[in-house]
Every structure is written in structure tokens, then in C-alpha cells.
Design a protein around this motif. Structure first.
Motif, PDB file in Angstrom:
ATOM      1  N   GLU A   1       0.814  -1.219   0.000  1.00 14.45           N
ATOM      2  CA  GLU A   1       0.000   0.000   0.000  1.00 14.45           C
ATOM      3  C   GLU A   1       0.844   1.265   0.000  1.00 14.45           C
ATOM      4  O   GLU A   1       0.549   2.228  -0.680  1.00 14.45           O
ATOM      5  N   ASP A   2       1.909   1.267   0.817  1.00 14.98           N
ATOM      6  CA  ASP A   2       2.679   2.487   1.026  1.00 14.98           C
ATOM      7  C   ASP A   2       3.985   2.558   0.249  1.00 14.98           C
ATOM      8  O   ASP A   2       4.620   3.610   0.213  1.00 14.98           O
ATOM      9  N   GLY A   3       4.427   1.456  -0.333  1.00 12.63           N
ATOM     10  CA  GLY A   3       5.681   1.454  -1.074  1.00 12.63           C
ATOM     11  C   GLY A   3       6.885   1.328  -0.158  1.00 12.63           C
ATOM     12  O   GLY A   3       6.803   0.777   0.942  1.00 12.63           O
ATOM     13  N   LEU A   4       8.013   1.889  -0.596  1.00 14.87           N
ATOM     14  CA  LEU A   4       9.261   1.809   0.148  1.00 14.87           C
ATOM     15  C   LEU A   4       9.177   2.635   1.429  1.00 14.87           C
ATOM     16  O   LEU A   4       8.698   3.766   1.425  1.00 14.87           O
ATOM     17  N   GLY A   5       9.668   2.056   2.516  1.00 15.65           N
ATOM     18  CA  GLY A   5       9.743   2.759   3.784  1.00 15.65           C
ATOM     19  C   GLY A   5      11.118   2.568   4.392  1.00 15.65           C
ATOM     20  O   GLY A   5      11.706   1.488   4.299  1.00 15.65           O
ATOM     21  N   ILE A   6      11.642   3.608   4.973  1.00 13.06           N
ATOM     22  CA  ILE A   6      12.918   3.528   5.683  1.00 13.06           C
ATOM     23  C   ILE A   6      12.574   3.327   7.165  1.00 13.06           C
ATOM     24  O   ILE A   6      11.789   4.078   7.737  1.00 13.06           O
ATOM     25  N   ILE A   7      13.170   2.300   7.766  1.00  8.73           N
ATOM     26  CA  ILE A   7      12.871   1.946   9.152  1.00  8.73           C
ATOM     27  C   ILE A   7      13.889   2.615  10.081  1.00  8.73           C
ATOM     28  O   ILE A   7      15.095   2.468   9.894  1.00  8.73           O
ATOM     29  N   TYR A   8      13.377   3.323  11.070  1.00  6.22           N
ATOM     30  CA  TYR A   8      14.191   3.982  12.093  1.00  6.22           C
ATOM     31  C   TYR A   8      13.763   3.440  13.460  1.00  6.22           C
ATOM     32  O   TYR A   8      12.567   3.214  13.690  1.00  6.22           O
ATOM     33  N   GLU A   9      14.720   3.275  14.348  1.00 10.22           N
ATOM     34  CA  GLU A   9      14.411   2.782  15.675  1.00 10.22           C
ATOM     35  C   GLU A   9      15.232   3.510  16.732  1.00 10.22           C
ATOM     36  O   GLU A   9      16.261   4.116  16.424  1.00 10.22           O
ATOM     37  N   ILE A  10      14.729   3.407  17.949  1.00  8.68           N
ATOM     38  CA  ILE A  10      15.462   3.888  19.119  1.00  8.68           C
ATOM     39  C   ILE A  10      15.126   2.956  20.282  1.00  8.68           C
ATOM     40  O   ILE A  10      13.954   2.581  20.452  1.00  8.68           O
ATOM     41  N   PRO A  11      16.116   2.574  21.081  1.00  5.01           N
ATOM     42  CA  PRO A  11      15.811   1.794  22.288  1.00  5.01           C
ATOM     43  C   PRO A  11      15.013   2.648  23.257  1.00  5.01           C
ATOM     44  O   PRO A  11      15.288   3.843  23.439  1.00  5.01           O
ATOM     45  N   ALA A  12      14.014   2.058  23.883  1.00  2.00           N
ATOM     46  CA  ALA A  12      13.152   2.808  24.803  1.00  2.00           C
ATOM     47  C   ALA A  12      13.938   3.398  25.965  1.00  2.00           C
ATOM     48  O   ALA A  12      13.600   4.472  26.468  1.00  2.00           O
ATOM     49  N   ASP A  13      15.021   2.729  26.374  1.00  5.49           N
ATOM     50  CA  ASP A  13      15.796   3.253  27.505  1.00  5.49           C
ATOM     51  C   ASP A  13      16.666   4.452  27.125  1.00  5.49           C
ATOM     52  O   ASP A  13      17.326   5.039  27.970  1.00  5.49           O
ATOM     53  N   ARG A  14      16.649   4.857  25.845  1.00  3.86           N
ATOM     54  CA  ARG A  14      17.381   6.052  25.418  1.00  3.86           C
ATOM     55  C   ARG A  14      16.460   7.246  25.216  1.00  3.86           C
ATOM     56  O   ARG A  14      16.911   8.313  24.805  1.00  3.86           O
ATOM     57  N   LEU A  15      15.198   7.043  25.503  1.00  2.00           N
ATOM     58  CA  LEU A  15      14.233   8.149  25.319  1.00  2.00           C
ATOM     59  C   LEU A  15      14.239   9.058  26.524  1.00  2.00           C
ATOM     60  O   LEU A  15      14.469   8.686  27.620  1.00  2.00           O
TER      61      LEU A  15
END
Length: 184
Positions: free
Chosen positions: A170-184
Motif C-alpha cells: 500500500e505504502d511502497g518503500l519505507g525507511i525503518i528507524y528505531e530507538i531503544p526505549a531506555d534512550r528516550l
């Protein structure tokens, strides 16, 4: 010198928002494009933006999801509610409860009529604040289309880093970004 987005929002007070989660019947009405039916059972007044074609696909997906797993209703996409203006300005939430590895994926979209006023940032901060409070959340993910530079710039300010790519029919190409919850 601030970038263009910062210059536009810096003179305005930061909006106070909350994410209003919806019940199965409201999701079902939105999935059908029935704004009147959705508003009749919604905890907050809704707007025509929420039944547009791109939002309708979202509601169809979330309606099926909540029907299969009623407990996911408190996690999935809801309404970005401006607490001072008493106005629905977009959608935000998680794609579902944390998976077995503790990952949640967030998503947000602001009605074009209300963009560049700090609502995406406020919604993102609300989602991140909840993620930090949930002991089972270990990673927060956001997938952003390559052309959505505003969303990328916002996520980067909170420490999200690229971890891969994905393809959605549906949305095509997506770039995945993440962050560990303990770094928020």
C-alpha cells in the motif's frame, strides 16, 4: 539560523495534545467512511479529514485488528486531540501492542489544514512518553517514506536511527528507524 519548520512553529505556543483511542464501533464507522456514525459514538468530535481515502484504509486495517484482538484498541491509531482548541487535528498511535521482542511501531499523520503548527511533534512526544512508561516496550520504531523529509527530520531529533528498509504494497518503500526505549 532555525530551519524553515522551526521558524514557523517557534512563535506559537506548543500545542497540548492527547491521543484519543477509539472503540471498535467508531473504527468500523470510520472504515466505512461514515463520519456521522463515527462522530455519534466517538468520545470526541471528528472531522472530514478522518474519512478521506488515505485515512479510510488505515481505519479498515485497525477495525479488523481490533475485531480480532479487542485488547489492541488501547494501542492502535487514535485521534490527535488538541486539548485547548478542542479539535481533532490528525491521527496517531501504535501499529499494535508490543511484539514478543518488545518493539512498538508508531505512526502519525496531521490533517493538512493543521500542519506546521507543532502537532506532529506533540503527537510523537505523547507516543514516546507512553512507550517509556510501558515496561514491556524495549524498542520504538517508525517507518518513513523516503520523500517525507519533515518526518525524518522530526524523528532524527529524538534519536531515531536508520536500521533498514521495507516494502509495503500500500505504502511502497519505507525507511525503518528505531530507538531503544531506555534512550528516550
Amino acid at each position: 539560523m532555525p530551519d524553515k519548520d522551526q521558524a514557523v512553529t517557534s512563535n506559537r505556543p506548543k500545542p497540548e495534545v492527547r491521543i484519543v483511542h477509539l472503540t471498535g464501533p467508531v473504527l468500523d464507522s470510520l472504515a466505512r467512511g461514515d463520519l456521522a456514525g463515527a462522530t455519534a459514538t466517538s468520545p470526541v468530535p471528528l472531522t472530514a479529514y478522518l474519512t478521506g481515502s488515505d485515512r479510510r484504509r488505515l481505519w479498515q486495517r485497525r477495525s479488523r485488528q481490533v475485531a480480532a484482538d479487542p485488547g489492541s484498541a488501547s494501542w492502535v491509531t487514535g485521534i490527535i486531540w488538541d486539548q485547548h482548541q478542542l479539535l481533532a487535528v490528525g491521527t496517531a498511535g501504535y501499529h499494535g501492542p508490543p511484539d514478543t521482542s518488545g518493539m512498538v511501531e508508531i505512526g502519525y499523520a496531521v490533517d493538512p489544514s493543521y500542519r506546521r503548527r507543532g502537532y506532529a511533534r506533540a503527537a510523537l512526544e505523547s507516543l514516546l512518553a507512553r512507550a517509556v512508561k510501558e515496561p514491556q516496550v524495549r524498542t520504538v520504531r517508525v517507518t518513513i517514506s523516503p520523500g517525507n523529509s519533515a518526518s525524518y527530520r522530526l524523528a532524527a531529533q529524538y534519536g531515531f536511527v536508520k536500521v533498514g528498509e521495507d516494502w509495503d504494497d500500500e505504502d511502497g518503500l519505507g525507511i525503518i528507524y528505531e530507538i531503544p526505549a531506555d534512550r528516550l
